[in-house]
Design a protein around this motif. Structure first.
Motif, mmCIF file in Angstrom:
data_model
loop_
_atom_site.group_PDB
_atom_site.id
_atom_site.type_symbol
_atom_site.label_atom_id
_atom_site.label_comp_id
_atom_site.label_asym_id
_atom_site.label_seq_id
_atom_site.Cartn_x
_atom_site.Cartn_y
_atom_site.Cartn_z
ATOM 1 N N SER A 90 0.725 -1.261 -0.120
ATOM 2 C CA SER A 90 0.199 0.230 0.371
ATOM 3 C C SER A 90 0.800 0.996 -0.324
ATOM 4 O O SER A 90 0.751 2.240 0.401
ATOM 5 C CB SER A 90 -0.975 -0.114 0.943
ATOM 6 N N PRO A 93 -0.687 4.108 -2.640
ATOM 7 C CA PRO A 93 -2.101 5.424 -1.757
ATOM 8 C C PRO A 93 -1.283 5.419 -0.882
ATOM 9 O O PRO A 93 -1.266 7.281 -1.035
ATOM 10 C CB PRO A 93 -2.601 4.330 -1.504
ATOM 11 N N ILE A 183 -8.842 10.227 -5.607
ATOM 12 C CA ILE A 183 -8.148 10.564 -5.714
ATOM 13 C C ILE A 183 -7.521 9.476 -5.414
ATOM 14 O O ILE A 183 -6.100 8.828 -6.181
ATOM 15 C CB ILE A 183 -7.637 11.873 -5.246
ATOM 16 N N LEU A 184 -7.327 8.101 -4.120
ATOM 17 C CA LEU A 184 -6.973 7.619 -4.108
ATOM 18 C C LEU A 184 -6.878 6.698 -4.128
ATOM 19 O O LEU A 184 -6.401 5.367 -5.134
ATOM 20 C CB LEU A 184 -7.268 7.216 -2.501
ATOM 21 N N ALA A 185 -7.859 5.921 -5.177
ATOM 22 C CA ALA A 185 -8.683 4.942 -5.846
ATOM 23 C C ALA A 185 -8.139 5.118 -7.151
ATOM 24 O O ALA A 185 -7.741 4.374 -7.256
ATOM 25 C CB ALA A 185 -9.949 4.975 -5.890
ATOM 26 N N ALA A 186 -8.467 6.065 -7.833
ATOM 27 C CA ALA A 186 -7.672 6.306 -9.169
ATOM 28 C C ALA A 186 -6.418 6.450 -8.882
ATOM 29 O O ALA A 186 -5.988 5.007 -9.806
ATOM 30 C CB ALA A 186 -8.120 8.134 -9.719
ATOM 31 N N PHE A 187 -5.235 7.103 -8.365
ATOM 32 C CA PHE A 187 -3.788 7.315 -8.518
ATOM 33 C C PHE A 187 -3.258 6.265 -7.924
ATOM 34 O O PHE A 187 -2.037 5.317 -8.042
ATOM 35 C CB PHE A 187 -3.347 8.782 -8.601
ATOM 36 N N GLY A 188 -3.954 5.341 -6.779
ATOM 37 C CA GLY A 188 -3.074 4.636 -6.030
ATOM 38 C C GLY A 188 -2.444 3.602 -6.400
ATOM 39 O O GLY A 188 -1.125 2.992 -6.465
ATOM 40 N N PRO A 189 -3.316 3.243 -6.675
ATOM 41 C CA PRO A 189 -2.799 1.390 -7.835
ATOM 42 C C PRO A 189 -1.803 1.940 -8.899
ATOM 43 O O PRO A 189 -0.671 0.889 -9.120
ATOM 44 C CB PRO A 189 -4.140 0.887 -8.897
ATOM 45 N N THR A 190 -2.177 2.528 -9.933
ATOM 46 C CA THR A 190 -0.539 3.308 -10.745
ATOM 47 C C THR A 190 0.061 3.243 -9.890
ATOM 48 O O THR A 190 1.838 2.623 -10.669
ATOM 49 C CB THR A 190 -2.065 4.849 -11.726
ATOM 50 N N ARG A 193 1.717 0.333 -8.938
ATOM 51 C CA ARG A 193 1.965 -0.490 -10.166
ATOM 52 C C ARG A 193 3.968 0.162 -10.346
ATOM 53 O O ARG A 193 4.950 -0.496 -10.471
ATOM 54 C CB ARG A 193 1.667 -0.746 -11.298
#
Lengths: 205, 205
Positions: A90, A93, A183-190, A193
């Motif tokens: 994590s 995020p 914002i967290l849900a959109a960019f966290g996974p990016t 990775r």
């Protein structure tokens, strides 16, 4: 150019460190308020109540003054290291959260904005971003044994910079309006990775 | 202010459209070479060989002149629409490819750089980015029946802008050195998710 004697006479402050601090405070205020190009050695000297030659004596160039005066108010390397040690999956995020926290604080926002804007045109500010932000993140990744630390740090930087631009500089409505969880849900996974995921998988066809 | 008679006398070119074009060409050159702040109505008038009042007569303000002179040289909306119609699952990589193609071309690069730099400080350039780039992408997404078109367009914009900053403006070494296939493999899936993927999944814990 003034002689050293003239410098001493013109400086109304006594004590080297006090004078130096006064110059730094004046420079910091001007770089943040009017940007790199709007600030001159002369204007800083005037605001600090010293002779311009004294500013040059301490900092040599406007670039040197910028680097000393506009220090990076936040460093993502510290929270990144903590996140990678605590819960590596994590860390993405966590880094986005750190970014929002920092930029939503007014003081940090103003200083970072001056750095980001200056980085668009001035090599001294570009270098600050490359070395103190991207370089510091790469060092943390390398220390954690993650492969391609330089490249991953660069990828992270692109998305972090893009969030800053979209939400805080260009102010794209949908991003300004989005709440933190979106914002967290959109960019966290990016970011996740880029930090620890597979980078060379081919995109779907 | 000059009277209309003075304007006519000072203009060395005859014919309204020829004069207008000469002013636009001069303005375009200056905005690109020296940026928004380095360009003035007076400097453009001088380069075009006309009276400043004539520049104001045609374009009213420096903002108006900027919008007309520095037109967007590329519009991602067109290739995006084609990609979404042809192969929606590879629209992400297609958009990244389009970006690299455009920015690796010198003419486009110089004009876009002027727009991006100006967008950091000038509302007129910010607005151009918001409306002509982000807005146009949102329209394409909406026309293709994709949900949250405004928000998705904003997400795409953040990552595209970040690539531009990292590779072409701040010049982060690892990104400048990366070849196109690496860039595509890294950013293609990101843009793809922003365009057509799930946005609200929680990041892994």
């Amino acid at each position: 150019m003034n002689s050293p004697v003239a410098i001493r006479r013109a400086g109304r402050r006594s004590g080297n460190s006090g004078t130096r601090e006064a110059i730094l405070a004046a420079a910091r205020g001007q770089f943040i308020a009017t940007g790199f190009r709007g600030t001159t050695i002369r204007s800083v000297a005037k605001a600090a109540g010293v002779d311009p030659a004294l500013v040059l004596h301490f900092f040599r160039t406007k670039d040197g003054l910028f680097v000393e005066a506009v220090r990076l108010p936040i460093n993502p390397a510290t929270p990144l290291r903590e996140a990678l040690e605590r819960a590596p999956d994590s860390a993405g995020p966590a880094l986005v959260e750190f970014l929002l926290e920092a930029w939503d604080s007014e003081d940090t926002n103003r200083t970072m904005l001056a750095i980001v804007r200056s980085a668009m045109t001035e090599e001294v500010a570009s270098k600050m971003v490359r070395e103190q932000i991207v370089g510091a993140v790469a060092q943390v990744l390398a220390a954690c044994g993650i492969d391609q630390p330089e490249y991953r740090a660069a990828l992270v930087a692109t998305q972090m910079a893009g969030i800053v631009l979209g939400r805080y500089v260009v102010a794209i409505h949908a991003l300004v309006e989005a709440d933190r969880s979106e914002i967290l849900a959109a960019f966290g996974p990016t970011i996740q990775r880029y930090l620890t995921g597979a980078l060379h998988q081919e995109a779907g066809t």
